[in-house]
Design a protein around this motif. Structure first.
Motif, PDB file in Angstrom:
ATOM      1  N   LYS A   1      64.958 135.675  50.756  1.00  0.00           N
ATOM      2  CA  LYS A   1      64.317 136.331  49.615  1.00  0.00           C
ATOM      3  C   LYS A   1      62.896 136.796  49.989  1.00  0.00           C
ATOM      4  CE  LYS A   1      63.485 135.440  44.721  1.00  0.00           C
ATOM      5  NZ  LYS A   1      63.612 134.481  43.636  1.00  0.00           N
TER       6      LYS A   1
ATOM      7  N   ARG B   1      63.031 139.682  52.472  1.00  0.00           N
ATOM      8  CA  ARG B   1      63.423 140.947  51.817  1.00  0.00           C
ATOM      9  C   ARG B   1      62.266 141.490  50.976  1.00  0.00           C
ATOM     10  NH1 ARG B   1      69.388 141.080  51.877  1.00  0.00           N
ATOM     11  NH2 ARG B   1      69.639 141.113  54.130  1.00  0.00           N
ATOM     12  N   ALA B   2      61.513 140.590  50.353  1.00  0.00           N
ATOM     13  CA  ALA B   2      60.362 141.041  49.554  1.00  0.00           C
ATOM     14  C   ALA B   2      59.342 141.722  50.472  1.00  0.00           C
ATOM     15  CB  ALA B   2      59.739 139.868  48.812  1.00  0.00           C
ATOM     16  N   ARG B   3      59.148 141.132  51.662  1.00  0.00           N
ATOM     17  CA  ARG B   3      58.204 141.735  52.625  1.00  0.00           C
ATOM     18  C   ARG B   3      58.727 143.096  53.100  1.00  0.00           C
ATOM     19  NH1 ARG B   3      57.904 136.403  54.571  1.00  0.00           N
ATOM     20  NH2 ARG B   3      59.373 136.852  56.245  1.00  0.00           N
TER      21      ARG B   3
ATOM     22  N   TYR C   1      68.073 141.130  46.945  1.00  0.00           N
ATOM     23  CA  TYR C   1      66.606 141.185  46.779  1.00  0.00           C
ATOM     24  C   TYR C   1      65.986 142.532  47.147  1.00  0.00           C
ATOM     25  CZ  TYR C   1      67.727 136.244  46.707  1.00  0.00           C
ATOM     26  OH  TYR C   1      68.314 135.038  46.433  1.00  0.00           O
TER      27      TYR C   1
END
Ligand SMILES: N[C@@H](CCC(=O)N[C@@H](CS)C(=O)NCC(=O)O)C(=O)O
Length: 207
Positions: A118, A121-123, A174
């Protein structure tokens, strides 16, 4: 030139590095053996592939690898690759950009820990994905706004189409499915232009 006998080996899925090749061959009406394999079959056969990876295209029995090279080759057969060297460079540039962001994205696939994936994927979303969406959209604008090269459909458009289709599919945990719509609306228009091509419609209705 007589069309060589072609056999494309790639995963049995919509998307990934082999999909633009399949689309190009279908659009051009070029006959080929569509050898779709499961992930398990690919893993078992890995050592038999020249670089342990797919896609692999057999051309009259000779194996060729690396998706963008394969795209260029089938683009020539299907009249979806520019003859003009400058336009060809534009086409290659767009395909190379998608390859770069694909490598960054695939690096997050093997992260098993849910929280870690998660965060990765956010990065990815905040960094390279947004940057590549914006920069590839800027490239499209520079090339006239409709297609990436020669003012007509080429394999570059198919490669970008497959990428944006994947981002909007919800298959990537995500990664918000509306990311492309928010940061690169022109690319989404481009996606819709390609998606409405009669041969693409036909392909996804069938495959
Ligand atoms: N540069 C190669 C990369 C090929 C590649 O990484 N293929 C992936 C699937 S899209 C694969 O076979 N992965 C299996 C593995 O790395 O073991 C290309 O563009 O074709």
């Amino acid at each position: 030139m007589t069309t060589p006998k072609l056999k494309l080996t790639y995963f049995d899925m919509h998307g990934g590095r082999g999909e633009a090749t399949r689309l190009a061959l279908n659009i051009g009406g070029v006959d080929f053996e569509d050898n779709r394999i499961s992930f398990a079959e690919a893993a078992a056969a890995r050592d038999s592939f020249p670089f342990r990876r797919v896609p692999v295209l057999e051309i009259d029995g000779q194996e060729v690898t690396h998706s963008n090279g394969i795209n260029r080759f089938v683009g020539k057969l299907a009249d979806l690759y520019p003859n003009d060297p400058v336009q060809a460079a534009f086409c290659d540039e767009a395909m190379g950009a998608v390859e770069d962001i694909t490598i960054a994205t695939v690096a997050t696939f093997s992260i098993q820990d849910e929280d870690e994936r998660k965060a990765a994927r956010a990065r990815l979303v905040a960094g390279p994905l947004t940057l590549y969406l914006k920069r590839i959209q800027a490239l499209l604008k520079k090339r006239g706004g409709e297609y990436f090269a020669e003012g007509r459909l080429t394999v570059a458009d198919l490669k970008v189409f497959v990428w944006v289709r994947g981002l909007r599919s919800g298959n990537l945990d995500y990664v918000p499915t509306d990311l492309s719509d928010k940061v690169a609306p022109l690319l989404v228009e481009h996606f819709e232009r390609i998606d409405n091509h009669p041969k693409i419609r036909e392909y996804y209705a069938r495959a």
